[in-house]
Scaffold this active site. Structure first.
Site, mmCIF file in Angstrom:
data_model
loop_
_atom_site.group_PDB
_atom_site.id
_atom_site.type_symbol
_atom_site.label_atom_id
_atom_site.label_comp_id
_atom_site.label_asym_id
_atom_site.label_seq_id
_atom_site.Cartn_x
_atom_site.Cartn_y
_atom_site.Cartn_z
ATOM 1 N N GLU A 12 -45.818 54.879 14.437
ATOM 2 C CA GLU A 12 -45.724 54.723 15.886
ATOM 3 C C GLU A 12 -47.095 54.491 16.505
ATOM 4 O OE1 GLU A 12 -43.797 58.237 17.227
ATOM 5 O OE2 GLU A 12 -41.884 57.760 16.293
ATOM 6 N N LEU A 17 -55.545 56.609 0.721
ATOM 7 C CA LEU A 17 -55.024 56.365 2.065
ATOM 8 C C LEU A 17 -55.805 55.248 2.748
ATOM 9 C CD1 LEU A 17 -52.916 57.648 4.051
ATOM 10 C CD2 LEU A 17 -54.816 59.009 4.961
ATOM 11 N N GLY A 18 -55.090 54.377 3.466
ATOM 12 C CA GLY A 18 -55.740 53.393 4.317
ATOM 13 C C GLY A 18 -56.277 52.161 3.622
ATOM 14 N N GLU A 19 -55.811 51.850 2.409
ATOM 15 C CA GLU A 19 -56.343 50.696 1.677
ATOM 16 C C GLU A 19 -55.295 49.616 1.415
ATOM 17 O OE1 GLU A 19 -60.077 51.716 -0.866
ATOM 18 O OE2 GLU A 19 -58.394 52.847 -1.718
ATOM 19 N N PRO A 76 -48.060 54.546 -3.819
ATOM 20 C CA PRO A 76 -47.006 55.408 -3.270
ATOM 21 C C PRO A 76 -47.231 55.713 -1.795
ATOM 22 C CG PRO A 76 -48.474 56.652 -4.715
ATOM 23 C CD PRO A 76 -48.852 55.214 -4.855
ATOM 24 N N GLU A 82 -46.749 43.552 8.238
ATOM 25 C CA GLU A 82 -48.095 43.730 7.686
ATOM 26 C C GLU A 82 -48.300 42.870 6.449
ATOM 27 O OE1 GLU A 82 -48.742 48.377 9.121
ATOM 28 O OE2 GLU A 82 -48.015 47.921 7.105
#
Length: 427
Positions: free
Chosen positions: A66, A312-314, A273, A341
């Site tokens: 969100e 995270l974030g890659e 994952p 995306e």
């Protein structure tokens, strides 16, 4: 509008329960590495100053998805309103980290206050928003009503409620009407949800059927240094990505990869994952499957058959390495993840059939030739195998993905202008 008795009961209950919820929520943030000072934002104590310049426009989204979905909208509204300042609130430490790394200019992030009198009063007294936009289904009673009573113009954007939530709200029609009456405009994800909002008591003249904002979100960030390193390590081997997978889905992905290796022995899989903390569990699954693997979190390079991207974030970097992405959360009734995306990265999106959270986006992308749904392991194997073996078809699929992504730019402009008009914001 008269205050429903149930709302008054909720206010009283929140006063009694706030010590318990405060301890729990602050402990969760502290465990996730959030500082004591920032964790206190949950109680309405600010850690940043409100600008004395133009109007303050507040966006609230509870979850990672969100929160990220509105960054492109904030950026576009900021271009139209050069004096405006923006406040972005969310609930979790993960959302704060990901949003914090991608904030548009003139935008501040804070944790949303608990829905209790003290916390909401402190928050609103400091920030004094001129406009407040709530994303999807984050409808906290006191936060909504106190924001409305403070004089802010309000919007519910990307509105979506699950069947379970709709059933619950219908049991308390006076409360749902009292809550939804605060909004000057309600932009729903689709026409069906517009009808649902009307059934729940929202004023029909304020409802506008819209689109899923996640289908026009900002591109995922790409780390160019990491991208170069990974390309060197892959040494021109073909690669596909399975992202945002959930428990029970990695087995299907690994079986498909084993089957593909029979005809494409150089093929590499990047497996990311949904929850990176499951890295050890997923690594065990890969070992049991008989495939070789390396692991991002331990510094491994993508040389073996599977590269476990448990960080995270890659995702943006992994998408830039491939033409083919399988999106998890879709082989089981979870609701699917964001195919837009993938299209922004110029890759073709494959997904299971459980995509209720992005049904309209997948419908559009399938028509455009930018995505395809698969039923099971055999179907996934066949679709990837066909794309890998036919360069022309794969190139056309990627071209369709890029064209679909580009087609959403005008829609974002229209939504920004619609909100600016309804919320009486002026350049």
């Amino acid at each position: 509008m008269a205050r429903p008795l149930l709302y008054s009961a909720w206010v009283a209950a929140s006063i009694a329960l706030v010590p318990f919820f405060a301890r729990r929520e602050i402990a969760k943030l502290r465990t996730a590495g959030v500082s004591v000072e920032r964790a206190q934002e949950k109680l309405g104590y600010p850690t940043a100053e409100r600008s004395r310049g133009g109007p303050l426009i507040w966006f609230h989204g509870a979850s990672v998805g969100e929160s990220l979905s509105v960054l492109a909208l904030i950026r576009r509204m900021g271009e139209i309103l050069p004096r405006a300042q923006f406040l972005m609130t969310s609930v979790t430490a993960t959302s704060a980290k990901l949003v914090g790394n991608r904030l548009p200019s003139r935008t501040i992030h804070q944790f949303a206050p608990l829905d209790a009198p003290g916390a909401t009063k402190r928050f609103l007294r400091h920030w004094r928003p001129d406009a407040a936009l709530f994303v999807e289904s984050e409808l906290w009673p006191q936060l909504l009503r106190r924001t409305h009573e403070g004089g802010a113009r309000m919007a519910l954007i990307n509105a979506r409620l699950s069947k379970g939530s709709v059933s619950q709200w219908k049991k308390f029609p006076s409360v749902s009407k009292y809550m939804l009456d605060v909004f000057d405009i309600i932009l729903t994800q689709n026409t069906a949800m517009a009808g649902t909002m009307k059934d729940l008591g929202a004023p029909s003249d304020r409802i506008r059927p819209g689109v899923n904002l996640k289908s026009m979100s900002d591109p995922l960030p790409v780390d160019t240094s990491t991208l170069t390193t990974m390309r060197d390590a892959l040494a021109n081997r073909p690669v596909w990505v399975a992202s945002s997978t959930h428990p029970g889905e990695e087995e299907t992905v690994l079986e498909a990869h084993k089957a593909l290796l029979k005809t494409q022995p150089d093929l590499r899989l990047i497996l990311a994952p949904r929850h990176p903390e499951r890295g050890t569990q997923v690594a065990d699954l890969i070992d049991r499957s008989g495939l070789t693997h390396s692991q991002r979190s331990t510094g491994g390079a993508p040389g073996p058959q599977v590269y476990l991207a448990d960080t995270l974030g890659e995702l943006g970097t992994w998408y830039a390495l491939t033409d083919i992405v399988f999106l998890g959360g879709s082989l089981r009734p979870i609701g699917g993840h964001n195919p837009f995306e993938v299209a922004q990265a110029g890759a073709f999106a494959l997904s299971g059939t459980h995509v209720t959270n992005f049904a309209e986006t997948f419908d559009e992308m399938q028509v455009a030739g930018a995505a395809r749904l698969v039923a099971d392991t055999a179907d996934l194997t066949t679709q990837i195998g066909n794309l890998l073996s036919n360069d022309q078809d794969r190139a056309m699929a990627c071209k369709a993905a890029k064209a679909y992504s580009a087609s959403k730019e005008d829609q974002l402009d229209q939504i920004a202008q619609q909100l600016i008009t309804a919320l009486e914001l002026s350049p």
